[in-house]
Scaffold this active site. Structure first.
Site, PDB file in Angstrom:
ATOM      1  CB  THR A 116       9.200  10.727 -15.110  1.00 22.96           C
ATOM      2  OG1 THR A 116       8.439  11.142 -13.977  1.00 22.96           O
ATOM      3  CG2 THR A 116       8.299  10.661 -16.327  1.00 22.96           C
ATOM      4  CE  LYS A 163       2.459   6.690 -10.287  1.00 25.90           C
ATOM      5  NZ  LYS A 163       2.008   7.903  -9.570  1.00 25.90           N
TER       6      LYS A 163
END
Length: 239
Positions: free
Chosen positions: A119, A67
């Site tokens: 999530t 990320k």
């Protein structure tokens, strides 16, 4: 249109503390899994790049999930470095200039995926972070901006995939984490920290291209059997 071999749609997360444990799990799973995700935990261990090279020698596909979020030039150099090691997917997190730098720096087989909303976050968590819009609206907006920036796809909860498929271009690659072969609830509470989840069949039916599964396989008594069962569920949903 994308052509994806059914047995490449399952990506197993190597969420283990060191490369030796990662190699042991890969050997145990054998031909049941062709695609692996390597994340922050292994990145901090000695031998990270050597593990990437070892996976390539085993003819596995590799998803490096770090990320990237930094100034655009730094992100671009990091993406280019990963591409040189034969990585297939990597993730970037940030604004338009960061995504554009990542996309313009990829080469070889590397595809850049933009993170939409983790999530492990629900609507309340996102509001705490300052996002007042609906989760689906946020994910769709980020997906469209990622494609505009030149990214190849996104990482998204399975709960947003149907809308992505309805409103985003078909070439968008959608990778779905938070996959659980069974219900993630126990006695009214969460079994783990994933909140926005789906089963493999549900996610594929919704339009997911790839599914990321970690703990349900890693912590199973027979990881290979669980992986093969998930592969069966994926192929059944495709048919």
């Amino acid at each position: 249109m994308k052509t994806i071999s059914p047995n490449e749609r399952l990506i197993v997360a190597l969420d283990v503390p060191d490369p030796n444990k990662a190699r042991a799990l890969v050997r145990e799973l054998s031909d049941a899994v062709l695609f692996y995700k390597v994340g922050m935990e292994l990145c901090t261990a000695a031998g990270f790049i050597e593990l990437i090279h070892w996976l390539k020698r085993q003819q596995k596909h590799i998803f490096v999930d770090l990320k990237f979020f930094d100034i655009p030039e730094t992100v671009g150099r990091a993406v280019s470095g990963l591409a040189a090691h034969g990585v297939d997917f990597c993730t970037v997190h940030g604004n338009q200039s960061i995504m554009e730098a990542a996309a313009s720096s990829k080469h070889g087989s590397l595809k850049v995926l933009a993170v939409t909303a983790l999530t492990s976050l629900d609507r309340g968590d996102l509001q705490d972070l300052g996002f007042k819009c609906d989760v689906e609206d946020l994910v769709l907006s980020r997906a469209k901006r990622a494609l505009e920036a030149g990214c190849d796809g996104v990482v998204s909860s399975g709960l947003e995939v149907s809308r992505l498929r309805a409103e985003a271009p078909s070439e968008l690659i959608v990778v779905v984490p938070g996959i659980r072969p069974v219900d993630n609830k126990k006695d009214g509470g969460q079994i783990d920290d994933q909140k926005r989840i789906m089963t493999p069949a549900e996610a594929i039916a919704a339009g997911a291209d790839y599914l990321v599964v970690g703990r349900p396989i890693r912590d199973a008594g027979n990881p290979r059997a669980v992986a093969k069962e998930i592969q069966t569920q994926i192929q059944g949903a495709i048919k």
